[in-house]
Design an enzyme around this catalytic site. Structure first.
Site, PDB file in Angstrom:
ATOM      1  N   CYS A   1       0.811  -1.226   0.000  1.00 23.48           N
ATOM      2  CA  CYS A   1       0.000   0.000   0.000  1.00 23.48           C
ATOM      3  C   CYS A   1       0.846   1.278   0.000  1.00 23.48           C
ATOM      4  O   CYS A   1       0.336   2.350  -0.321  1.00 23.48           O
ATOM      5  CB  CYS A   1      -0.931   0.020   1.196  1.00 23.48           C
ATOM      6  SG  CYS A   1      -2.099  -1.327   1.186  1.00 23.48           S
TER       7      CYS A   1
ATOM      8  N   ASN B   1      -9.789  -0.141  -0.518  1.00 18.24           N
ATOM      9  CA  ASN B   1      -8.324  -0.066  -0.464  1.00 18.24           C
ATOM     10  C   ASN B   1      -7.748  -0.668  -1.744  1.00 18.24           C
ATOM     11  O   ASN B   1      -7.765  -1.885  -1.926  1.00 18.24           O
ATOM     12  CB  ASN B   1      -7.838  -0.830   0.775  1.00 18.24           C
ATOM     13  CG  ASN B   1      -6.313  -0.809   0.904  1.00 18.24           C
ATOM     14  OD1 ASN B   1      -5.604  -0.386   0.007  1.00 18.24           O
ATOM     15  ND2 ASN B   1      -5.826  -1.287   2.036  1.00 18.24           N
TER      16      ASN B   1
ATOM     17  N   HIS C   1      -3.239   7.449   1.585  1.00 14.03           N
ATOM     18  CA  HIS C   1      -3.621   6.091   1.187  1.00 14.03           C
ATOM     19  C   HIS C   1      -4.981   5.796   1.807  1.00 14.03           C
ATOM     20  O   HIS C   1      -5.256   6.191   2.942  1.00 14.03           O
ATOM     21  CB  HIS C   1      -2.560   5.096   1.678  1.00 14.03           C
ATOM     22  CG  HIS C   1      -3.008   3.680   1.553  1.00 14.03           C
ATOM     23  ND1 HIS C   1      -3.520   3.173   0.379  1.00 14.03           N
ATOM     24  CD2 HIS C   1      -3.049   2.651   2.446  1.00 14.03           C
ATOM     25  CE1 HIS C   1      -3.852   1.908   0.557  1.00 14.03           C
ATOM     26  NE2 HIS C   1      -3.575   1.570   1.802  1.00 14.03           N
TER      27      HIS C   1
HETATM   28  N1  ACO Z   1     -18.273  -8.046   9.052  1.00 13.99           N
HETATM   29  C1  ACO Z   1     -18.726  -8.228  10.308  1.00 13.99           C
HETATM   30  N2  ACO Z   1     -17.930  -8.530  11.334  1.00 13.99           N
HETATM   31  C2  ACO Z   1     -16.628  -8.649  11.087  1.00 13.99           C
HETATM   32  C3  ACO Z   1     -16.068  -8.468   9.799  1.00 13.99           C
HETATM   33  C4  ACO Z   1     -16.952  -8.157   8.758  1.00 13.99           C
HETATM   34  N3  ACO Z   1     -16.536  -7.952   7.503  1.00 13.99           N
HETATM   35  N4  ACO Z   1     -14.727  -8.638   9.871  1.00 13.99           N
HETATM   36  C5  ACO Z   1     -14.445  -8.914  11.145  1.00 13.99           C
HETATM   37  N5  ACO Z   1     -15.583  -8.922  11.885  1.00 13.99           N
HETATM   38  C6  ACO Z   1     -15.740  -9.178  13.319  1.00 13.99           C
HETATM   39  C7  ACO Z   1     -14.569  -9.911  13.909  1.00 13.99           C
HETATM   40  O1  ACO Z   1     -14.706 -11.314  13.739  1.00 13.99           O
HETATM   41  C8  ACO Z   1     -14.638  -9.504  15.362  1.00 13.99           C
HETATM   42  O2  ACO Z   1     -15.600 -10.271  16.005  1.00 13.99           O
HETATM   43  P1  ACO Z   1     -15.357 -10.822  17.515  1.00 13.99           P
HETATM   44  O3  ACO Z   1     -15.211  -9.565  18.349  1.00 13.99           O
HETATM   45  O4  ACO Z   1     -16.564 -11.622  17.789  1.00 13.99           O
HETATM   46  O5  ACO Z   1     -14.073 -11.602  17.437  1.00 13.99           O
HETATM   47  C9  ACO Z   1     -15.161  -8.059  15.295  1.00 13.99           C
HETATM   48  O6  ACO Z   1     -15.771  -7.934  14.011  1.00 13.99           O
HETATM   49  C10 ACO Z   1     -14.087  -7.013  15.477  1.00 13.99           C
HETATM   50  O7  ACO Z   1     -12.998  -7.347  14.628  1.00 13.99           O
HETATM   51  P2  ACO Z   1     -11.702  -6.465  14.605  1.00 13.99           P
HETATM   52  O8  ACO Z   1     -10.727  -7.067  13.643  1.00 13.99           O
HETATM   53  O9  ACO Z   1     -11.231  -6.203  15.980  1.00 13.99           O
HETATM   54  O10 ACO Z   1     -12.289  -5.091  13.996  1.00 13.99           O
HETATM   55  P3  ACO Z   1     -11.587  -3.716  13.859  1.00 13.99           P
HETATM   56  O11 ACO Z   1     -12.388  -2.675  14.490  1.00 13.99           O
HETATM   57  O12 ACO Z   1     -10.115  -3.779  14.187  1.00 13.99           O
HETATM   58  O13 ACO Z   1     -11.687  -3.457  12.281  1.00 13.99           O
HETATM   59  C11 ACO Z   1     -10.308  -3.597  10.316  1.00 13.99           C
HETATM   60  C12 ACO Z   1     -11.088  -4.380  11.389  1.00 13.99           C
HETATM   61  C13 ACO Z   1     -11.292  -2.759   9.524  1.00 13.99           C
HETATM   62  C14 ACO Z   1      -9.632  -4.601   9.417  1.00 13.99           C
HETATM   63  C15 ACO Z   1      -9.259  -2.651  10.971  1.00 13.99           C
HETATM   64  O14 ACO Z   1      -8.532  -3.378  11.942  1.00 13.99           O
HETATM   65  C16 ACO Z   1      -8.302  -2.058   9.975  1.00 13.99           C
HETATM   66  O15 ACO Z   1      -8.662  -1.271   9.124  1.00 13.99           O
HETATM   67  N6  ACO Z   1      -6.997  -2.374  10.088  1.00 13.99           N
HETATM   68  C17 ACO Z   1      -5.974  -1.803   9.241  1.00 13.99           C
HETATM   69  C18 ACO Z   1      -5.994  -2.372   7.838  1.00 13.99           C
HETATM   70  C19 ACO Z   1      -4.859  -1.724   7.057  1.00 13.99           C
HETATM   71  O16 ACO Z   1      -4.660  -0.531   7.154  1.00 13.99           O
HETATM   72  N7  ACO Z   1      -4.077  -2.508   6.336  1.00 13.99           N
HETATM   73  C20 ACO Z   1      -2.796  -1.949   5.904  1.00 13.99           C
HETATM   74  C21 ACO Z   1      -2.741  -1.560   4.565  1.00 13.99           C
HETATM   75  S1  ACO Z   1      -3.183  -2.820   3.498  1.00 13.99           S
HETATM   76  C22 ACO Z   1      -1.737  -3.274   2.671  1.00 13.99           C
HETATM   77  O17 ACO Z   1      -0.620  -2.999   3.005  1.00 13.99           O
HETATM   78  C23 ACO Z   1      -2.016  -4.133   1.441  1.00 13.99           C
END
Ligand code: ACO
Length: 314
Positions: A114, A271, A241
């Site tokens: 990214c 993304n 980004h």
């Molecule tokens: N729909 C519904 N529920 C979901 C989904 C979904 N699509 N995905 C996960 N959940 C659930 C999980 O299972 C979890 O449930 P649990 O509490 O029962 O275990 C709950 O939602 C919370 O999950 P988290 O992973 O803690 O959610 P979070 O608030 O952290 O959001 C996210 C997840 C959006 C992925 C966030 O962590 C994020 O954006 N992280 C950074 C991603 C990023 O920037 N990547 C880097 C760049 S990409 C690259 O380099 C290619």
């Protein structure tokens, strides 16, 4: 005489197929509201089965060249930022070079996921300043849909396909151009997000990536402003980004920038990895928000970890 790399034109391309959050919720245990609340994403574009990264890269590059008033014969360097090359080797950039009809110059890929566009821009800037090339195409192009495990709701909802490009030219006696680049990596994050060569699917520790993104970007934007002797209130636009609206909001808050000064395309593009910054840049140039002379700050955080920032006078 100071040489600067000036952006002469921008271009972008998005595949025609659009997949909404509601479409995804038909096959995944997820909802539009969950995805919007956690990421700000509503929809993403997905490449056609016969559409490769090189195809969409070429379309973005052609549009950037038209905007710059140049032809492929004017370009002597291509840097393509991608994590989704057509083949393992040779470089997809060479295929782009051929599809553009270029038989001169040189082309190579750059891999920083990214943050790829930030790394590619800094690389091209260095080559231009060294006199190794005069005019460069810097492209970010991704077909992330090919890496995604569409049964994994934790990653399937996050990504999209697309391509963006800029034409950079070495110019002297100008106030315009790239004012500074900041690049950082830390392999401590290597296991936090990866795709194996032999098995599909994106493995990601979302919370850990999120936490690192916020505090490392905080440092990256502060450091580049200090190094370029620029204050927060001088920034016209933040072009970040587009991984997650909450990460973008945190950076904008740190910079004291209102939402009206932040280019956000993630809602309709998701993304697109290395393509997201040039896609956002082109959108804002085309709709007239970003104008010649504006000061823009770009930043990205990625798997690796790899992150960075760039300050540009348009
Ligand atoms: N729909 C519904 N529920 C979901 C989904 C979904 N699509 N995905 C996960 N959940 C659930 C999980 O299972 C979890 O449930 P649990 O509490 O029962 O275990 C709950 O939602 C919370 O999950 P988290 O992973 O803690 O959610 P979070 O608030 O952290 O959001 C996210 C997840 C959006 C992925 C966030 O962590 C994020 O954006 N992280 C950074 C991603 C990023 O920037 N990547 C880097 C760049 S990409 C690259 O380099 C290619």
């Amino acid at each position: 005489m100071t040489v600067r790399s000036v952006i002469l034109g921008t271009g972008s391309y998005l595949p025609t197929k659009v997949v909404t959050n509601n479409d995804l919720s038909e096959s995944l245990e997820t909802s539009h509201d969950w995805i919007v609340e956690r990421t700000g994403i509503c929809a993403r574009h997905i490449a056609a089965p016969d559409e490769h990264t090189s195809d969409i890269a070429v379309k973005a590059a052609q549009r950037a060249l038209i905007a710059a008033g140049l032809t492929p014969q004017d370009v002597d360097m291509i840097v393509l930022a991608t994590a989704t090359p057509d083949h393992v080797f040779p470089a997809t950039a060479v295929r782009v070079q051929a599809k553009l009809g270029m038989t001169h110059g040189f082309a190579f890929d750059q891999s920083a996921v990214c943050s790829g566009f930030i790394f590619a821009l800094a690389t091209a800037d260095m080559y231009l300043k060294q006199g190794m090339a005069k005019t460069a195409l810097v492209i970010g192009a991704e077909t992330m849909s090919r890496l995604v495990d569409w049964t994994d709701r934790s990653t399937a909802v996050l990504f999209g396909d697309g391509a963006g490009a800029v034409v950079l030219q070495a110019q002297s006696q100008t106030d315009r151009g790239i004012l500074g680049n900041l690049l950082r990596t830390d392999g401590v994050g290597y296991e936090q997000m990866y795709v194996r060569k032999d098995t599909p699917g994106i493995h990601m520790n979302g919370r850990e990536i999120f936490r690192n993104a916020v505090h490392r970007l905080d440092e990256a934007v502060g450091e580049i402003l200090e190094r370029c002797n620029v204050t927060q209130d001088q920034i016209d636009w933040l072009v970040p980004h587009q991984a997650n609206k909450r990460i973008i909001d945190a950076t904008a808050k740190r910079l004291g920038l209102p939402e009206s000064k932040v280019i956000h395309t993630g809602a309709v593009q998701a993304n697109t990895s290395a393509a997201s910054i040039p896609l956002a840049l082109d959108a804002a140039v085309k709709d007239g928000r970003i104008k010649q002379g504006d000061l823009i700050l770009c930043e990205a955080f990625a798997a690796g970890y790899a992150w960075g920032s760039t300050l540009i006078r348009m």
